[in-house]
Design a protein around this motif. Structure first.
Motif, PDB file in Angstrom:
ATOM      1  N   LEU A 118      19.067-112.929  -3.882  1.00 14.57           N
ATOM      2  CA  LEU A 118      19.161-112.791  -2.430  1.00 14.57           C
ATOM      3  C   LEU A 118      20.236-111.776  -2.050  1.00 14.57           C
ATOM      4  CD1 LEU A 118      18.802-116.532  -1.370  1.00 14.57           C
ATOM      5  CD2 LEU A 118      17.253-114.672  -0.731  1.00 14.57           C
ATOM      6  N   THR A 119      21.353-111.806  -2.771  1.00 13.42           N
ATOM      7  CA  THR A 119      22.411-110.826  -2.533  1.00 13.42           C
ATOM      8  C   THR A 119      21.919-109.424  -2.859  1.00 13.42           C
ATOM      9  OG1 THR A 119      24.113-112.485  -3.041  1.00 13.42           O
ATOM     10  CG2 THR A 119      24.771-110.172  -3.137  1.00 13.42           C
ATOM     11  N   ALA A 120      21.201-109.294  -3.978  1.00 14.18           N
ATOM     12  CA  ALA A 120      20.636-107.999  -4.361  1.00 14.18           C
ATOM     13  C   ALA A 120      19.659-107.499  -3.296  1.00 14.18           C
ATOM     14  CB  ALA A 120      19.939-108.103  -5.715  1.00 14.18           C
ATOM     15  N   THR A 121      18.908-108.409  -2.717  1.00 15.61           N
ATOM     16  CA  THR A 121      17.974-108.028  -1.649  1.00 15.61           C
ATOM     17  C   THR A 121      18.725-107.472  -0.445  1.00 15.61           C
ATOM     18  OG1 THR A 121      16.422-109.748  -2.363  1.00 15.61           O
ATOM     19  CG2 THR A 121      16.114-108.837  -0.155  1.00 15.61           C
ATOM     20  N   GLY A 122      19.810-108.146  -0.064  1.00 16.72           N
ATOM     21  CA  GLY A 122      20.630-107.656   1.043  1.00 16.72           C
ATOM     22  C   GLY A 122      21.215-106.288   0.755  1.00 16.72           C
ATOM     23  N   VAL A 123      21.722-106.119  -0.476  1.00 19.66           N
ATOM     24  CA  VAL A 123      22.270-104.822  -0.889  1.00 19.66           C
ATOM     25  C   VAL A 123      21.217-103.728  -0.738  1.00 19.66           C
ATOM     26  CG1 VAL A 123      22.972-103.485  -2.917  1.00 19.66           C
ATOM     27  CG2 VAL A 123      24.078-105.673  -2.430  1.00 19.66           C
ATOM     28  N   ASN A 124      19.998-104.017  -1.165  1.00 22.81           N
ATOM     29  CA  ASN A 124      18.974-102.988  -1.173  1.00 22.81           C
ATOM     30  C   ASN A 124      18.363-102.740   0.194  1.00 22.81           C
ATOM     31  OD1 ASN A 124      18.242-101.887  -4.080  1.00 22.81           O
ATOM     32  ND2 ASN A 124      18.973-103.983  -4.305  1.00 22.81           N
ATOM     33  N   VAL A 125      18.391-103.721   1.075  1.00 23.16           N
ATOM     34  CA  VAL A 125      17.995-103.451   2.463  1.00 23.16           C
ATOM     35  C   VAL A 125      18.996-102.470   3.081  1.00 23.16           C
ATOM     36  CG1 VAL A 125      17.817-104.455   4.776  1.00 23.16           C
ATOM     37  CG2 VAL A 125      16.717-105.580   2.838  1.00 23.16           C
ATOM     38  N   GLY A 126      20.277-102.681   2.781  1.00 19.02           N
ATOM     39  CA  GLY A 126      21.286-101.739   3.249  1.00 19.02           C
ATOM     40  C   GLY A 126      21.083-100.359   2.652  1.00 19.02           C
ATOM     41  N   LEU A 127      20.751-100.319   1.367  1.00 18.38           N
ATOM     42  CA  LEU A 127      20.488 -99.047   0.695  1.00 18.38           C
ATOM     43  C   LEU A 127      19.289 -98.335   1.323  1.00 18.38           C
ATOM     44  CD1 LEU A 127      20.822 -97.029  -1.670  1.00 18.38           C
ATOM     45  CD2 LEU A 127      19.355 -98.539  -3.024  1.00 18.38           C
ATOM     46  N   ILE A 128      18.223 -99.083   1.587  1.00 15.67           N
ATOM     47  CA  ILE A 128      17.028 -98.489   2.199  1.00 15.67           C
ATOM     48  C   ILE A 128      17.351 -97.928   3.579  1.00 15.67           C
ATOM     49  CG2 ILE A 128      14.762 -99.033   3.163  1.00 15.67           C
ATOM     50  CD1 ILE A 128      14.448-101.025   0.806  1.00 15.67           C
ATOM     51  N   ALA A 129      18.183 -98.646   4.339  1.00 15.39           N
ATOM     52  CA  ALA A 129      18.578 -98.151   5.656  1.00 15.39           C
ATOM     53  C   ALA A 129      19.339 -96.836   5.529  1.00 15.39           C
ATOM     54  CB  ALA A 129      19.431 -99.194   6.373  1.00 15.39           C
ATOM     55  N   GLN A 130      20.234 -96.755   4.545  1.00 15.37           N
ATOM     56  CA  GLN A 130      20.977 -95.517   4.324  1.00 15.37           C
ATOM     57  C   GLN A 130      20.043 -94.383   3.924  1.00 15.37           C
ATOM     58  OE1 GLN A 130      23.982 -96.476   1.418  1.00 15.37           O
ATOM     59  NE2 GLN A 130      25.364 -97.346   2.932  1.00 15.37           N
TER      60      GLN A 130
END
Length: 203
Positions: free
Chosen positions: A42-54
Motif C-alpha cells: 500500500l505504501t509502494a502504491t502511494g509512492v507510485n501514484v506520487g511518481l505518476i503525478a510527477q
C-alpha cells in the motif's frame, strides 16, 4: 517515434534506478519490516501514484511547476526528512511490539507513500532532465515523453512491490525474539532515507 535502441537503453536505465535504494525505498522497506507485506505494498502504491503525478507534470510540459519545486527545493526536502525521522521515532518506540503492533490503515499507508514521494523534489527535477534524453523525434516530443513516463512508472511500481515482498520475507525470518531487532532496523532504514533526502543536492 522512439527508436528501439533508445527504448531498450531507457528500460535498462529504469531497472537500474528501481534497484537503487532511496528515500521512497527506505519508507517501503521500513514499513514492510514493521507491518508486513500488505502495508508495504500500500505504501509502494502511494509512492507510485506520487511518481505518476510527477511524470504527468513532466509529460504535460508544465515547466512552471518544475520551477516552483526548484525554488522551494530545500524547504520541501527538509519537510520530507523530518517526516521520515518522525516515522522512525514511532517505530523505534514501538520496537518489540511485533505482530501486535497497530497496523496502519490502508489510507494511512497509502498517504505515507504519497507524502514521501512529493517530499523528494529531486525526483521531479530528475525526470524533467532524464526523460527528454531518450527522445528521438524532437518535432513531436509529447507522445514520446508520455510513453517513456508510462514505462518508467510500470518498472518503478514492480521494483517497489518487490522491495516490499523481500522486506516482508526478512520480517518473517526475524519473527519471535528477533522482532525488536527488525523493528529497530526498520527505524534505522527510515532515518537513512531522511539522510538521503538531506544529502540530496540540485545536481
Amino acid at each position: 517515434m522512439i527508436s528501439a535502441e533508445s527504448l531498450a537503453l531507457f528500460v535498462v536505465a529504469c531497472v537500474a534506478l528501481a534497484a537503487t535504494p532511496g528515500p521512497n525505498v527506505a519508507l517501503i522497506v521500513g514499513t514492510s519490516l514493521k507491518h508486513g507485506r500488505r502495508a508495504g505494498i500500500l505504501t509502494a502504491t502511494g509512492v507510485n501514484v506520487g511518481l505518476i503525478a510527477q511524470l504527468a507534470l513532466v509529460a504535460a510540459g508544465l515547466a512552471y511547476v518544475v520551477e516552483t519545486f526548484s525554488r522551494n527545493f530545500d524547504l520541501v526536502r527538509y519537510a520530507g526528512a523530518a517526516y521520515l525521522v518522525w516515522l522512525a521515532v514511532l517505530q523505534w518506540r514501538g520496537a518489540g511490539a511485533g505482530r501486535e503492533a497497530p497496523m496502519p490503515s490502508a489510507r494511512a499507508a497509502f498517504g505515507r507513500g504519497l507524502a514521501v514521494a512529493f517530499a523528494n523534489p529531486k525526483t521531479l527535477l530528475f525526470h524533467a532532465a532524464f526523460l527528454p534524453q531518450f527522445i528521438t523525434d524532437r518535432a513531436d516530443p509529447v507522445p514520446q515523453i508520455a510513453l517513456l513516463a508510462a514505462v518508467f512508472a510500470a518498472i518503478a511500481l514492480v521494483g517497489d512491490v518487490l522491495w516490499a515482498v523481500v522486506a516482508d520475507k526478512a520480517r518473517a525470518a526475524l519473527a519471535g525474539r528477533f522482532t525488536r531487532i527488525a523493528d529497530r532496523v526498520s527505524a534505522g532504514i527510515l532515518v537513512g532515507g531522511a539522510a538521503l533526502l538531506l544529502a540530496a543536492g540540485r545536481r
